[in-house]
Design a protein around this motif. Sequence first.
Motif, mmCIF file in Angstrom:
data_model
loop_
_atom_site.group_PDB
_atom_site.id
_atom_site.type_symbol
_atom_site.label_atom_id
_atom_site.label_comp_id
_atom_site.label_asym_id
_atom_site.label_seq_id
_atom_site.Cartn_x
_atom_site.Cartn_y
_atom_site.Cartn_z
ATOM 1 N N ASN A 202 0.834 -1.212 0.000
ATOM 2 C CA ASN A 202 0.000 0.000 0.000
ATOM 3 C C ASN A 202 0.863 1.254 0.000
ATOM 4 O O ASN A 202 0.546 2.235 -0.677
ATOM 5 C CB ASN A 202 -0.929 0.013 1.222
ATOM 6 C CG ASN A 202 -2.082 -0.949 1.071
ATOM 7 O OD1 ASN A 202 -2.244 -1.579 0.027
ATOM 8 N ND2 ASN A 202 -2.881 -1.070 2.110
ATOM 9 N N ARG A 203 1.956 1.205 0.732
ATOM 10 C CA ARG A 203 2.864 2.353 0.808
ATOM 11 C C ARG A 203 3.498 2.644 -0.563
ATOM 12 O O ARG A 203 3.622 3.787 -0.973
ATOM 13 C CB ARG A 203 3.948 2.057 1.850
ATOM 14 C CG ARG A 203 4.850 3.196 2.133
ATOM 15 C CD ARG A 203 4.178 4.142 3.073
ATOM 16 N NE ARG A 203 5.168 5.097 3.517
ATOM 17 C CZ ARG A 203 4.883 6.311 3.868
ATOM 18 N NH1 ARG A 203 3.641 6.718 3.862
ATOM 19 N NH2 ARG A 203 5.814 7.125 4.264
ATOM 20 N N ALA A 204 3.868 1.600 -1.285
ATOM 21 C CA ALA A 204 4.458 1.778 -2.613
ATOM 22 C C ALA A 204 3.425 2.338 -3.597
ATOM 23 O O ALA A 204 3.745 3.184 -4.433
ATOM 24 C CB ALA A 204 5.013 0.450 -3.116
ATOM 25 N N VAL A 205 2.195 1.873 -3.476
ATOM 26 C CA VAL A 205 1.121 2.383 -4.336
ATOM 27 C C VAL A 205 0.878 3.863 -4.029
ATOM 28 O O VAL A 205 0.686 4.675 -4.938
ATOM 29 C CB VAL A 205 -0.173 1.551 -4.153
ATOM 30 C CG1 VAL A 205 -1.339 2.186 -4.874
ATOM 31 C CG2 VAL A 205 0.030 0.125 -4.644
ATOM 32 N N GLN A 206 0.899 4.220 -2.758
ATOM 33 C CA GLN A 206 0.717 5.624 -2.359
ATOM 34 C C GLN A 206 1.783 6.503 -3.000
ATOM 35 O O GLN A 206 1.486 7.575 -3.523
ATOM 36 C CB GLN A 206 0.802 5.768 -0.841
ATOM 37 C CG GLN A 206 -0.364 5.189 -0.086
ATOM 38 C CD GLN A 206 -0.110 5.228 1.409
ATOM 39 O OE1 GLN A 206 0.559 6.126 1.910
ATOM 40 N NE2 GLN A 206 -0.637 4.246 2.124
ATOM 41 N N ARG A 207 3.032 6.052 -2.956
ATOM 42 C CA ARG A 207 4.124 6.834 -3.539
ATOM 43 C C ARG A 207 4.011 6.904 -5.051
ATOM 44 O O ARG A 207 4.249 7.945 -5.646
ATOM 45 C CB ARG A 207 5.470 6.227 -3.137
ATOM 46 C CG ARG A 207 5.948 6.735 -1.811
ATOM 47 C CD ARG A 207 7.380 6.282 -1.536
ATOM 48 N NE ARG A 207 7.317 5.415 -0.354
ATOM 49 C CZ ARG A 207 7.607 4.123 -0.328
ATOM 50 N NH1 ARG A 207 8.013 3.505 -1.397
ATOM 51 N NH2 ARG A 207 7.503 3.433 0.789
#
Length: 96
Positions: A23-28
């Motif tokens: 999820n963090r990578a998608v956010q970035r």
Amino acid sequence: MLPKSKVDLYAAIRRDSRQGLSNRAVQRKYAVGSLTVQKALSSARPEPRKKLPSWATRLDPFKPLIDEMLPNSRHQASRSASQATARSGTRTSSQS
């Protein structure tokens, strides 16, 4: 390249999440917040935009007074202007 619409963004977020991105990578990757990622993963369609309430203007308290001052007919003002110019012999831009 970033998706053009919110529906496309939600689809891209779901696709990347299925491929194993965190999820963090998608956010970035898409420059969105965690709440947007959660909403995209929980729903295929984004919720519709909220209608904004109409705003009160500074003119609102004076509208009844203005309505009293103006003629009842919408076209009376333009008729009065054309009569006044006919009497004086000048031409307005609407008559040229």
